[in-house]
Design a protein around this motif. Structure first.
Motif, PDB file in Angstrom:
ATOM      1  N   VAL A   1      -5.021   6.053   4.479  1.00 13.31           N
ATOM      2  CA  VAL A   1      -4.649   5.099   3.429  1.00 13.31           C
ATOM      3  C   VAL A   1      -4.972   5.692   2.065  1.00 13.31           C
ATOM      4  O   VAL A   1      -6.102   6.116   1.802  1.00 13.31           O
ATOM      5  CB  VAL A   1      -5.396   3.762   3.624  1.00 13.31           C
ATOM      6  CG1 VAL A   1      -4.955   2.761   2.565  1.00 13.31           C
ATOM      7  CG2 VAL A   1      -5.139   3.210   5.020  1.00 13.31           C
TER       8      VAL A   1
ATOM      9  N   THR B   1       0.796  -1.226   0.000  1.00 15.97           N
ATOM     10  CA  THR B   1       0.000   0.000   0.000  1.00 15.97           C
ATOM     11  C   THR B   1       0.824   1.269   0.000  1.00 15.97           C
ATOM     12  O   THR B   1       2.046   1.246   0.124  1.00 15.97           O
ATOM     13  CB  THR B   1      -0.910  -0.004   1.242  1.00 15.97           C
ATOM     14  OG1 THR B   1      -1.787   1.097   1.202  1.00 15.97           O
ATOM     15  CG2 THR B   1      -0.086   0.095   2.501  1.00 15.97           C
TER      16      THR B   1
ATOM     17  N   ALA C   1      -8.423   1.971   1.144  1.00 18.08           N
ATOM     18  CA  ALA C   1      -8.052   3.206   0.462  1.00 18.08           C
ATOM     19  C   ALA C   1      -9.144   4.254   0.647  1.00 18.08           C
ATOM     20  O   ALA C   1     -10.336   3.957   0.546  1.00 18.08           O
ATOM     21  CB  ALA C   1      -7.813   2.934  -1.016  1.00 18.08           C
TER      22      ALA C   1
ATOM     23  N   ASP D   1      -3.745   3.944  -0.950  1.00 19.42           N
ATOM     24  CA  ASP D   1      -3.922   2.790  -1.826  1.00 19.42           C
ATOM     25  C   ASP D   1      -3.971   1.519  -0.987  1.00 19.42           C
ATOM     26  O   ASP D   1      -3.253   1.387   0.006  1.00 19.42           O
ATOM     27  CB  ASP D   1      -2.762   2.663  -2.837  1.00 19.42           C
ATOM     28  CG  ASP D   1      -2.716   3.829  -3.817  1.00 19.42           C
ATOM     29  OD1 ASP D   1      -3.783   4.203  -4.343  1.00 19.42           O
ATOM     30  OD2 ASP D   1      -1.626   4.375  -4.032  1.00 19.42           O
ATOM     31  N   ASP D   2      -4.796   0.577  -1.403  1.00 20.93           N
ATOM     32  CA  ASP D   2      -4.871  -0.757  -0.807  1.00 20.93           C
ATOM     33  C   ASP D   2      -5.297  -0.725   0.650  1.00 20.93           C
ATOM     34  O   ASP D   2      -6.197   0.022   1.002  1.00 20.93           O
ATOM     35  CB  ASP D   2      -3.553  -1.503  -1.012  1.00 20.93           C
ATOM     36  CG  ASP D   2      -3.266  -1.752  -2.481  1.00 20.93           C
ATOM     37  OD1 ASP D   2      -4.172  -2.198  -3.201  1.00 20.93           O
ATOM     38  OD2 ASP D   2      -2.132  -1.472  -2.918  1.00 20.93           O
TER      39      ASP D   2
END
Length: 327
Positions: free
Chosen positions: A207, A192, A228, A209-210
Motif C-alpha cells: 500500500v 488508495t 500506507a 496511500d490510504d
C-alpha cells in the motif's frame, strides 16, 4: 475451481507453454550445444517440467503413423499425390492436439486476458471509472466492471492501481467497491494507491496511500487491513505477517528498479523479468549487497552500470544466457 486447483492449473500451463517453446526451438535446425544445455537445466529443474515435456513428446509421437516396418510397404503402394495428402492430414492431426495444449497454456498464462503486457513491456491506462492502472512486465489482467463492483482479476505479473471515486456513487451512495482478485485472495481498495503481484506460489500487496483490505481465500472471515507503507504476502494457506513496504515500492512503474542494499541474486531475478532468456550470477557473489537505480527498459545498460560500479563482470554464454561473475 478452488484456489489450489487454480494454482496447479497455472503451474501446468506455464510448464506446457515452456515445453512447447523448447520443442519448437529444438526443431528449428539451429539448436546448438549452449541451447541444449539450457534446455537440460530447464528439464531437470522440476518433475512438472519433465511431465510437460513428456506430454508434448506424446502428442508428437501418438500420431506419427504406422510402425516403421509397415510404413515402407504401405506407402510404396500409394501414389505421390495421395502420399502428399496423407502428410498434410498428418500435419493437421498433429497440430490439433498441440493447438489444444497451446490454448490451455494460453488461458492459464493470461494470453486471453483483457489487458496484458509482453516481457519487457510496461503499460499505463485509464479505466472506465477514471482509475489509473499500470501493468508491469509480462502481466495479464481481466477487467470486470458491472453495476455491483469494479473488479480486476490479476492472472499473472504485477499491477499498480490508483483508484478514483466511483462515478456511479450518485446512484449508489456508497459507490461500487474496487477489488483486485488473484488466485490467492482479494484486495479491496479503500480510496488508495497500491500494487499487487501474483505468481504460482502466492500474491503480495503493498500500500502506497490510504488503506487496503486483504481477504485471503483460505480465511475469508479474517480480512487484514493494510495502511500506507505496509505490505503483505499471502498464499493458498492464508496470510503472512504484515511488514513495512520496501522503500522503492512502485518505482518500477516509472521505469526504474531501485535497489537499497539488495542482494545481487535478488536484483538479477528482478531484472530477468524484463528480458528473455537466463540471467543469473555465480554463487560466490549472490549475496553481494547492491544499491542504485537501474533502468528497466534497457537491461543491457543496467548490467553495464552494475559492472562499472561493482567488482563484477558479465559472461555471455549466448545472447539469451548471461551470467554475472566476480571481476
Amino acid at each position: 475451481m478452488t484456489p489450489a486447483a487454480e494454482t496447479i492449473a497455472a503451474d501446468e500451463g506455464e510448464a506446457i507453454r515452456s515445453a512447447a517453446a523448447w520443442f519448437a526451438r529444438k526443431c528449428s535446425g539451429s539448436f546448438g550445444n549452449d541451447e541444449h544445455a539450457a534446455w537440460q537445466v530447464w528439464l531437470n529443474a522440476s518433475e512438472l517440467h519433465r511431465s510437460a515435456w513428456q506430454q508434448v513428446e506424446n502428442v508428437r509421437t501418438s500420431l506419427g503413423g504406422l510402425p516403421g516396418h509397415l510404413a515402407g510397404p504401405a506407402l510404396r503402394g500409394v501414389s505421390a499425390r495421395k502420399r502428399q495428402t496423407l502428410r498434410t492430414l498428418a500435419v493437421i492431426a498433429t497440430a490439433a492436439p498441440l493447438a489444444w495444449l497451446g490454448y490451455r497454456a494460453a488461458a492459464a498464462q493470461g494470453f486471453t486476458a483483457d489487458l496484458r503486457t509482453a516481457v519487457g513491456e510496461r503499460r499505463t491506462l485509464e479505466l472506465a471509472d477514471g482509475s489509473s492502472l499500470s501493468l508491469d512486465t509480462d502481466s495479464a489482467v481481466d477487467v470486470a466492471f458491472d453495476q455491483e463492483r469494479r473488479l480486476l482479476r490479476l492472472r499473472r505479473g504485477r499491477i499498480m492501481v490508483t483508484t478514483a471515486d466511483d462515478p456511479q456513487a450518485r446512484l449508489n451512495t456508497s459507490g461500487r467497491p474496487f477489488l483486485v482478485a488473484t488466485a490467492h485472495g482479494t484486495c479491496e481498495a479503500l480510496g488508495t494507491r497500491f500494487t499487487v503481484r501474483t505468481d504460482a506460489v502466492g500474491s503480495q500487496v503493498a500500500v502506497l496511500d490510504d488503506i487496503v483490505r486483504v481477504t485471503p481465500n483460505a480465511h475469508p472471515d479474517r480480512p487484514l487491513m493494510l495502511n500506507a507503507g505496509q505490505q503483505l504476502r499471502f498464499d493458498a494457506t492464508g496470510g503472512g505477517a504484515i511488514e513495512p513496504a520496501a522503500v522503492a515500492t512502485g518505482t518500477w512503474a516509472g521505469g526504474s528498479l531501485v535497489a537499497l542494499d539488495m542482494p545481487l541474486a535478488e536484483l538479477l531475478a528482478e531484472l530477468a523479468r524484463y528480458r528473455h532468456g537466463i540471467l543469473r550470477c555465480a554463487p560466490s557473489v549472490a549475496g553481494l549487497r547492491i544499491s542504485g537505480a537501474f533502468p528497466l527498459d534497457d537491461t543491457e545498460r543496467s548490467l553495464k552500470l552494475l559492472t562499472e560500479t561493482f567488482p563484477l563482470q558479465t559472461v555471455s554464454r549466448t545472447r539469451y544466457w548471461v551470467e554475472v561473475h566476480p571481476a
